[in-house]
Design an enzyme around this catalytic site. Structure first.
Site, PDB file in Angstrom:
ATOM      1  N   HIS A  42      18.653  -4.720 -35.296  1.00  0.00           N
ATOM      2  CA  HIS A  42      17.828  -3.510 -35.272  1.00  0.00           C
ATOM      3  C   HIS A  42      18.653  -2.304 -34.890  1.00  0.00           C
ATOM      4  O   HIS A  42      18.476  -1.712 -33.823  1.00  0.00           O
ATOM      5  CB  HIS A  42      16.657  -3.692 -34.299  1.00  0.00           C
ATOM      6  CG  HIS A  42      15.552  -4.507 -34.882  1.00  0.00           C
ATOM      7  ND1 HIS A  42      14.779  -5.361 -34.154  1.00  0.00           N
ATOM      8  CD2 HIS A  42      15.094  -4.588 -36.157  1.00  0.00           C
ATOM      9  CE1 HIS A  42      13.901  -5.946 -34.946  1.00  0.00           C
ATOM     10  NE2 HIS A  42      14.079  -5.490 -36.164  1.00  0.00           N
ATOM     11  N   HIS A  74      17.307 -13.326 -34.872  1.00  0.00           N
ATOM     12  CA  HIS A  74      15.911 -13.555 -34.479  1.00  0.00           C
ATOM     13  C   HIS A  74      15.351 -14.890 -34.958  1.00  0.00           C
ATOM     14  O   HIS A  74      14.321 -15.338 -34.480  1.00  0.00           O
ATOM     15  CB  HIS A  74      14.990 -12.491 -35.086  1.00  0.00           C
ATOM     16  CG  HIS A  74      15.439 -11.089 -34.921  1.00  0.00           C
ATOM     17  ND1 HIS A  74      16.458 -10.538 -35.650  1.00  0.00           N
ATOM     18  CD2 HIS A  74      14.994 -10.127 -34.104  1.00  0.00           C
ATOM     19  CE1 HIS A  74      16.621  -9.284 -35.285  1.00  0.00           C
ATOM     20  NE2 HIS A  74      15.745  -9.008 -34.342  1.00  0.00           N
ATOM     21  N   GLU A 126      11.209 -12.599 -34.091  1.00  0.00           N
ATOM     22  CA  GLU A 126      11.546 -13.839 -33.357  1.00  0.00           C
ATOM     23  C   GLU A 126      10.275 -14.672 -33.112  1.00  0.00           C
ATOM     24  O   GLU A 126      10.264 -15.888 -33.295  1.00  0.00           O
ATOM     25  CB  GLU A 126      12.184 -13.466 -32.027  1.00  0.00           C
ATOM     26  CG  GLU A 126      12.420 -14.652 -31.110  1.00  0.00           C
ATOM     27  CD  GLU A 126      12.808 -14.224 -29.700  1.00  0.00           C
ATOM     28  OE1 GLU A 126      13.541 -13.230 -29.549  1.00  0.00           O
ATOM     29  OE2 GLU A 126      12.359 -14.873 -28.746  1.00  0.00           O
ATOM     30  N   CYS A 190      16.472 -14.574 -22.243  1.00  0.00           N
ATOM     31  CA  CYS A 190      17.894 -14.910 -22.264  1.00  0.00           C
ATOM     32  C   CYS A 190      18.656 -14.192 -21.151  1.00  0.00           C
ATOM     33  O   CYS A 190      18.201 -13.175 -20.619  1.00  0.00           O
ATOM     34  CB  CYS A 190      18.491 -14.627 -23.638  1.00  0.00           C
ATOM     35  SG  CYS A 190      18.898 -12.919 -23.888  1.00  0.00           S
ATOM     36  N   SER A 219      13.302  -4.035 -29.867  1.00  0.00           N
ATOM     37  CA  SER A 219      12.395  -4.275 -28.735  1.00  0.00           C
ATOM     38  C   SER A 219      13.136  -4.317 -27.412  1.00  0.00           C
ATOM     39  O   SER A 219      12.639  -3.837 -26.401  1.00  0.00           O
ATOM     40  CB  SER A 219      11.542  -5.517 -28.936  1.00  0.00           C
ATOM     41  OG  SER A 219      12.267  -6.566 -29.440  1.00  0.00           O
ATOM     42  N   SER A 262      21.631  -4.553 -29.475  1.00  0.00           N
ATOM     43  CA  SER A 262      22.123  -4.412 -30.850  1.00  0.00           C
ATOM     44  C   SER A 262      22.857  -3.085 -31.052  1.00  0.00           C
ATOM     45  O   SER A 262      23.024  -2.632 -32.186  1.00  0.00           O
ATOM     46  CB  SER A 262      20.956  -4.563 -31.835  1.00  0.00           C
ATOM     47  OG  SER A 262      19.813  -3.902 -31.361  1.00  0.00           O
TER      48      SER A 262
HETATM   49 FE1  F3S Z   1      20.212 -13.915 -28.299  1.00  0.00          FE
HETATM   50 FE2  F3S Z   1      19.411 -12.771 -26.120  1.00  0.00          FE
HETATM   51 FE3  F3S Z   1      20.822 -11.474 -27.826  1.00  0.00          FE
HETATM   52  S1  F3S Z   1      18.270 -14.140 -27.355  1.00  0.00           S
HETATM   53  S2  F3S Z   1      20.259 -12.295 -29.770  1.00  0.00           S
HETATM   54  S3  F3S Z   1      21.491 -13.245 -26.633  1.00  0.00           S
HETATM   55  S4  F3S Z   1      19.150 -10.620 -26.638  1.00  0.00           S
END
Ligand code: F3S
Length: 291
Positions: A42, A74, A126, A190, A219, A262
């Site tokens: 994104h 995702h 996701e 995560c 997000s 991102s």
């Molecule tokens: Fe994975 Fe967490 Fe990045 S789920 S894509 S490490 S924000």
């Protein structure tokens, strides 16, 4: 002005891996057209960068037999893999391993007969993917109202969208525990999300204002901006340095800069350099929230 740059700002492991996978393929086969199923990440600037190198984002893979299509970090529902195979697509799977873990938990526990409650955004890619692994036993909630509207359920498993706001997860979890017989809770937020959210909260105690760099639709970037705003400091969510509100920020004594998972380093650098130029006395401090 002191400029504090969050140490964990920018690409997370999952996004970095997805980018590296695509760039490696480009290097191996420079003249091949490659495709991503939806924008790889994104971030409009990165998507444009990839497009200029022949990597196109597609929404539909019908009639593309033999093409290589990347699944983004995702993830996608299982029936998408099946459909891609049926259409003769060469799949390159860049689903983040943290998202894969969430998909596996969802699939295993719902196969065992439990309903699963996912604390997340039902429109997020996701979550659409994860729901596909839930054997029709998945329920998504993002507010107290959503919880009130849930049907009567037996024993439930609770998980979170990997980029969920940690405070919101804890708050909704408490409500769920009062209403349902919760068999097990998996904190599937995560590490990168945990770190960057903790960091923005610590940093926002230190600075007069915050700049959050990242895609307008990202997000995790939006959540960083929300957290900063929750600390009652002026917060500016921007995509690139061109959007910097110079008149508003030049009066602050200290400013924090963070970025979503991102956002590439070069966009962060451009913003830092532009803020630095506002005044010769500006100094940049890399902010480590553990210190
Ligand atoms: Fe994975 Fe967490 Fe990045 S789920 S894509 S490490 S924000």
């Amino acid at each position: 002005m002191d400029i504090y740059v969050a140490k964990n700002a920018g690409f997370c492991m999952g996004v970095r891996n997805a980018m590296e996978k695509v760039l490696k393929k480009l290097e191996e086969a420079p003249h091949t057209e490659l495709y991503t199923y939806g924008p790889l990440i994104h971030n409009n600037q990165v998507v444009q960068y990839l497009e200029e190198r022949g990597v196109k984002s597609i929404e539909d893979f019908k009639g593309m037999k033999g093409s290589m299509v990347f699944i983004r970090s995702h993830g996608v529902p299982p029936n998408t893999y099946k459909e891609m195979e049926e259409h003769g697509i060469e799949i390159s799977d860049a689903t983040c391993e943290k998202v894969k873990r969430l998909q596996i938990i969802t699939n295993r526990r719902t196969s065992e007969g439990f309903d699963i409650i996912i604390i997340g955004d039902k429109n997020n890619a996701e979550i659409i993917g994860v729901l596909g692994f839930a054997n029709d036993r998945g329920h998504v909630v993002n507010s107290e109202e959503d919880i009130e509207n849930l049907p009567k359920l037996g024993k439930v498993i609770v998980v979170a969208q990997t980029t969920q706001n940690v405070q919101k997860f804890n708050q909704l979890l408490e409500i769920l525990k009062k209403k349902f017989d919760v068999e097990k809770v998996y904190d599937t937020i995560c590490d990168a999300t945990h770190r960057s959210q903790k960091e923005v909260l610590v940093l926002s105690e230190k600075v007069d204002a915050m700049i959050v760099i990242g895609g307008i639709h990202s997000s995790n970037t939006k959540r960083l901006a929300e957290l900063s705003k929750s600390k009652n400091i002026p917060t500016f969510h921007i995509e690139t340095q061109e959007e910097l509100p110079f008149n508003e920020i030049k009066g602050f004594q200290s400013i924090g800069i963070t970025a979503g998972a991102s956002t590439p380093d070069w966009l962060i650098e451009e913003v830092v350099e532009s803020v630095k130029k506002l005044d010769k006395s500006n100094k940049v401090i890399k902010h480590d929230f553990d210190n």
